[in-house]
Design an enzyme around this catalytic site. Structure first.
Site, PDB file in Angstrom:
ATOM      1  N   ASP A 131       0.856  -1.187   0.000  1.00  0.00           N
ATOM      2  CA  ASP A 131       0.000   0.000   0.000  1.00  0.00           C
ATOM      3  C   ASP A 131       0.895   1.242   0.000  1.00  0.00           C
ATOM      4  O   ASP A 131       2.105   1.135   0.219  1.00  0.00           O
ATOM      5  CB  ASP A 131      -0.867  -0.057   1.263  1.00  0.00           C
ATOM      6  CG  ASP A 131      -1.918   1.039   1.323  1.00  0.00           C
ATOM      7  OD1 ASP A 131      -2.289   1.568   0.258  1.00  0.00           O
ATOM      8  OD2 ASP A 131      -2.355   1.373   2.446  1.00  0.00           O
ATOM      9  N   GLU A 152       2.732   4.916  -3.930  1.00  0.00           N
ATOM     10  CA  GLU A 152       2.712   5.894  -5.049  1.00  0.00           C
ATOM     11  C   GLU A 152       4.029   6.646  -5.164  1.00  0.00           C
ATOM     12  O   GLU A 152       4.385   6.981  -6.298  1.00  0.00           O
ATOM     13  CB  GLU A 152       1.537   6.854  -4.851  1.00  0.00           C
ATOM     14  CG  GLU A 152       0.181   6.213  -5.064  1.00  0.00           C
ATOM     15  CD  GLU A 152      -0.212   5.221  -3.962  1.00  0.00           C
ATOM     16  OE1 GLU A 152       0.265   5.400  -2.819  1.00  0.00           O
ATOM     17  OE2 GLU A 152      -0.955   4.282  -4.242  1.00  0.00           O
ATOM     18  N   ASP A 164      -8.902   3.498  -2.693  1.00  0.00           N
ATOM     19  CA  ASP A 164      -9.895   3.946  -1.704  1.00  0.00           C
ATOM     20  C   ASP A 164     -11.151   4.513  -2.343  1.00  0.00           C
ATOM     21  O   ASP A 164     -11.347   5.724  -2.433  1.00  0.00           O
ATOM     22  CB  ASP A 164      -9.272   4.997  -0.785  1.00  0.00           C
ATOM     23  CG  ASP A 164      -8.130   4.424   0.026  1.00  0.00           C
ATOM     24  OD1 ASP A 164      -8.023   3.183   0.118  1.00  0.00           O
ATOM     25  OD2 ASP A 164      -7.339   5.212   0.568  1.00  0.00           O
TER      26      ASP A 164
HETATM   27  O1  MIG Z   1      -3.732   6.071   4.554  1.00  0.00           O
HETATM   28  O2  MIG Z   1      -3.544   0.826   5.646  1.00  0.00           O
HETATM   29  O3  MIG Z   1      -5.827   2.130   0.271  1.00  0.00           O
HETATM   30  O4  MIG Z   1      -6.764  -0.099   1.643  1.00  0.00           O
HETATM   31  O5  MIG Z   1      -6.761   0.014   4.456  1.00  0.00           O
HETATM   32  C1  MIG Z   1      -4.530   4.951   4.437  1.00  0.00           C
HETATM   33  C2  MIG Z   1      -4.706   1.559   5.780  1.00  0.00           C
HETATM   34  C3  MIG Z   1      -3.668   3.740   4.236  1.00  0.00           C
HETATM   35  C4  MIG Z   1      -4.907   3.004   2.295  1.00  0.00           C
HETATM   36  C5  MIG Z   1      -5.337   1.797   1.544  1.00  0.00           C
HETATM   37  C6  MIG Z   1      -6.360   1.044   2.350  1.00  0.00           C
HETATM   38  C7  MIG Z   1      -5.789   0.670   3.690  1.00  0.00           C
HETATM   39  C8  MIG Z   1      -5.307   1.916   4.423  1.00  0.00           C
HETATM   40  N1  MIG Z   1      -4.346   2.637   3.597  1.00  0.00           N
END
Ligand code: MIG
Length: 801
Positions: A407, A410, A485
């Site tokens: 996650d 980016e 998200d």
């Molecule tokens: O700033 O890890 O897209 O699936 O549950 C949020 C917490 C960070 C974004 C991800 C989401 C995940 C969440 N993450």
């Protein structure tokens, strides 16, 4: 657009006339009077690469997107010259290059029709601030031309009239038309006059595409640095364009384990251990199939990657084992930010080995994410990737985690403008040192790649499973992905449908959305409708932010639970069908979902359809996308289709109303199809498959169906231990002939097929298996018309009376 006044001052620059031409095997180069070089590489008869430099020298030819396994070779290549242009001819294409200004026009070699033509063609602006050029290309739109692709853009299938930006971006609660979002896939297919071609602009800088938005008849693309470097891929079938793009940027390196195609349950966050166990136990208690359970960031100690919270998960190895004994694969999240903490070994090691990204003048790239202030590994350095891969040893080999979820790659940074690294951050880029302007779009891809390498190494002999949020073209080689998200609204159900289709036509089929929506809370009806769509997505997972109510299949009352169970069960029954579609994707690059335009570009009705899609090759699905609906209108592609629920046959080429109460959704099966099904299991491998159900849909005519199977995990299939059944169906007025051709050395666990006929227009009189007549009664299941027969037959005749 470029607003820098200095840039505007000099404005667009153009190549002048060709003064030199050189041919080196399949690489042709054209030099202009003002020092521009166009290099055309003939990769295949239908694939030309165009590359321009304005300095007389090309960059080192390096791409993260193009795979070394890409096919090469052509049947024919000839270059001729006349007064005003050079002509490159292959067996599929004719490409003219103007001697005056390097502008190109490409024709179909067979019927000489115009496929794609430069308007201004290549031009550029000098970039005073950063050096190099803003490189640009413009092409004339042909009459009726439409455009598709570009990865995860949350818009209708047909991109005509729109402009897009490519810059991988964390996009919490994005909406329709938000641009850019998480992924950069600078590849589109165009369609006009029934012919399709594609363009892959392999440039990792911030880039843009304009499809007749700025000017009605012009499509264009440009990037804030690097080279104008693009591949032209000719069809004329769109499916060939997509297959060839996928061949170029890579198919998945391995099949996923079959369980990875099962249902996954996720939330931010399930903790402590007792909560995880409660959830998994409930799945088994309610008999809702589920193969994977996710741990989001709270499983860690202070969000430090590769650690476990002692308080919430005192004995992860035991827990993971207990979950595994119950059929659950544990998948954990791993983010790129490494907490600045001298007592934390991963940080210390990264620092000592000099693996973290740095700013232009030397300081570390410091950014705030979940753990607080962090440094970030430079995943574009191969040595860093190796180090990262090795960090998974304990998690995977020792503790038994089966998948990793990347996650924030980016990379996302909190509380800063732009939500990511500043432009001046330095990257290794596999030895082609550069700034973040060039590396940004591939950072997440390289993280997922390193993670994949770790999983591959330490999961062995099992297959790796990785899921990533950020991606660039080619990321599909290593990992699955989700759409980020989203929000629990009906429009987001629509968006999820569009994004999954779009990703599939962009070479990246292992994709799904957060079922039910990540932000906010769905009601039961929305959740049930989303599950119905989700079971047709290659990756099928419920996930939610957890700061609103529960989002498990049982969270909305028993009526909804029953609907959800019914559809997840259908997913498990269809696993051999989906696995076969995946195999075709991994083998040949055939997308698992086909938007109708991709399925039948020759039917103009499909060019603007959004909701309907073909799952695999023979199942048509269409979600219900609004509240209180008891059905919907939808377009049925040309051909005859069986309503999955009623066996009613409908003729395509028209829009029809389809009933679909909450416990149903529009699903159709192509006539002549043979659909393989497994028994319902609570998780893959719970049951030994004792019998393969084959649903045979009658057709007067021929149809081919395939079933691919293997050990469901491991690598034996690569050594030929797979089972591929090819069924050739021939339907006549009073007879069906099914020929089976089997290849591969894998012996399936079942010995028999159970054939179930749909739409049989006659009563069965007798059956001939490999020329031996057998009375119907001997093979028939009690009272029904289904047959039980050996899987070994090569030719089956069903004779009617
Ligand atoms: O700033 O890890 O897209 O699936 O549950 C949020 C917490 C960070 C974004 C991800 C989401 C995940 C969440 N993450």
């Amino acid at each position: 657009m470029i607003l820098n006044t200095e840039l505007e001052y000099k404005g667009n620059l153009f190549p002048t006339k060709i003064i030199k031409y050189e041919k080196n095997l399949n690489v042709l180069s054209f030099t202009t009077e003002n020092g521009v070089i166009l290099e055309v590489t003939v990769r295949r008869d239908s694939i030309l690469r165009f590359r321009f430099t304005t300095t007389g020298i090309f960059d080192n030819d390096f791409s993260y997107a193009i795979t070394k396994y890409a096919s090469r070779g052509y049947n024919h290549l000839e270059v001729t010259e006349d007064d005003d242009h050079y002509t490159i001819t292959t067996s599929k294409l004719i490409c003219n290059i103007s001697k005056l200004d390097l502008r190109t026009s490409i024709y179909d070699a067979k019927d000489k029709s115009l496929i794609c033509e430069d308007e201004l063609g290549f031009h550029w602006e000098e970039s005073y601030e950063f050096g190099g050029d803003v490189v640009k290309m413009s092409k004339t739109a042909q009459p009726g031309e439409s455009y598709y692709g570009l990865g995860d853009k949350p818009v209708d299938n047909n991109l005509k009239g729109k402009r897009f930006e490519n810059w991988v971006t964390d996009s919490y609660a994005y909406g329709r038309d938000t641009d850019p979002i998480y992924k950069t896939i600078p590849f589109y297919t165009a369609l006009h006059n029934k012919k399709s071609y594609g363009i892959f602009f392999d440039n990792t800088f911030r880039s843009y595409f304009d499809f007749c938005h700025e000017r009605r008849n012009i499509s264009s693309f440009w990037a804030h640095g690097g080279e104008m470097n693009y591949y032209f891929i000719y069809g004329p079938d769109m499916s060939d364009v997509v297959m060839n793009y996928t061949d170029l940027t890579g198919k998945p390196h391995a099949m996923p384990a079959l369980w990875a195609l099962g249902y996954h349950q996720c939330k931010w966050s399930y903790y402590p251990e007792s909560n995880v166990k409660e959830i998994t136990a409930k799945f088994r208690e309610l008999q809702i199939p589920c193969d994977a359970i996710y741990l989001d960031i709270d499983y860690m100690e202070g969000f430090r990657c590769f650690t476990w919270s002692k308080q919430y998960f005192p004995d992860p190895k035991r827990m993971v084992k207990e979950l595994a004994d119950d059929g659950f694969k544990t998948i954990v999240i791993i983010d790129p930010g490494i907490k600045i903490d001298m007592d934390y070994s991963v940080f210390k090691e990264g620092l000592e080995k000099d693996y973290f990204c740095k700013r232009a003048d030397g300081p570390y790239m410091k950014g705030k994410v979940w753990p607080g202030e962090c440094y970030f590994p430079d995943f574009t350095n191969p040595e860093v990737r190796e180090w990262w891969a090795d960090l998974f040893k304990e998690l995977v080999e020792d503790i038994g985690v089966r998948g990793v979820w990347n996650d924030m790659n980016e990379p996302a940074v909190m509380d800063v403008p732009g939500k990511t690294f500043p432009n001046d951050v330095r990257h290794d880029y596999d030895g082609n040192q550069c700034s973040h302007r060039k590396a940004h779009n591939v950072y997440g891809m390289q993280m997922a790649r390193a993670t994949y390498q770790g999983l591959k190494k330490f999961s062995y002999p099992n297959r790796p499973f990785v899921i990533t949020r950020a991606a660039y073209s080619g990321t599909q080689r290593y990992t699955s992905s989700w759409t980020g998200d989203n929000v629990a609204t009906w429009d987001h159900l629509n968006i999820a449908n569009l994004q999954a289709q779009r990703m599939c036509m962009s070479g990246f089929s292992f994709i799904g959305s957060d079922i039910g929506g990540f932000a906010e809370q769905p009601n039961g009806e929305l959740y049930a409708r989303w599950i119905q769509l989700g079971i047709f997505h290659p990756f099928c997972r419920t996930h939610s932010s957890g700061d609103h109510g529960d989002q498990e299949p049982w969270a909305f009352g028993t009526t909804i639970t029953d609907v959800v169970r019914k559809f997840i069960e259908l997913r498990y029954q269809l696993l051999p069908y989906l696995y076969t579609a995946f195999w075709k994707y991994a083998e040949e690059g055939i997308p698992i979902l086909k938007s109708l335009v991709l399925y039948d570009q020759y039917d103009a009705q499909t060019h603007y359809r959004n909701d309907e899609f073909v799952f695999g090759e023979q199942i048509l699905a269409c979600p219900i996308t609004g509240p209180n609906l008891k059905g919907r209108r939808m377009y049925i592609p040309i051909g005859k289709w069986f309503n999955f629920w009623t066996d009613e046959v409908v003729s395509g080429g028209q829009e029809i109303w389809v009933d679909a109460d909450l416990d149903s959704m529009p699903i159709f099966v192509k006539e002549g199809a043979i659909i393989p099904k497994y028994p319902i299991q609570q998780y893959v491998g719970e049951k030994t498959v004792e019998e393969l159900t084959l649903d045979v849909y009658y057709k007067e005519g021929n149809e081919i169906s395939e079933v691919y199977e293997d050990a469901t995990d491991g690598y034996d299939y690569i050594k030929g231990r797979y089972s591929l059944r090819n069924f050739k169906f021939q339907g006549k007025e009073k007879e069906i002939i099914i020929q089976q051709h089997k290849s591969g050395k894998y012996i399936t666990t079942y010995k028999t097929f159970r054939l179930h006929f749909h739409g049989l227009p006659f009563k069965i009189k007798e059956i001939e298996i490999d020329n031996v007549i057998i009375p119907f009664e001997e093979l028939r299941f009690k009272g029904g018309t289904s047959l039980k027969l050996t899987k070994e037959f090569t030719e089956l005749h069903i004779i009617g009376e």
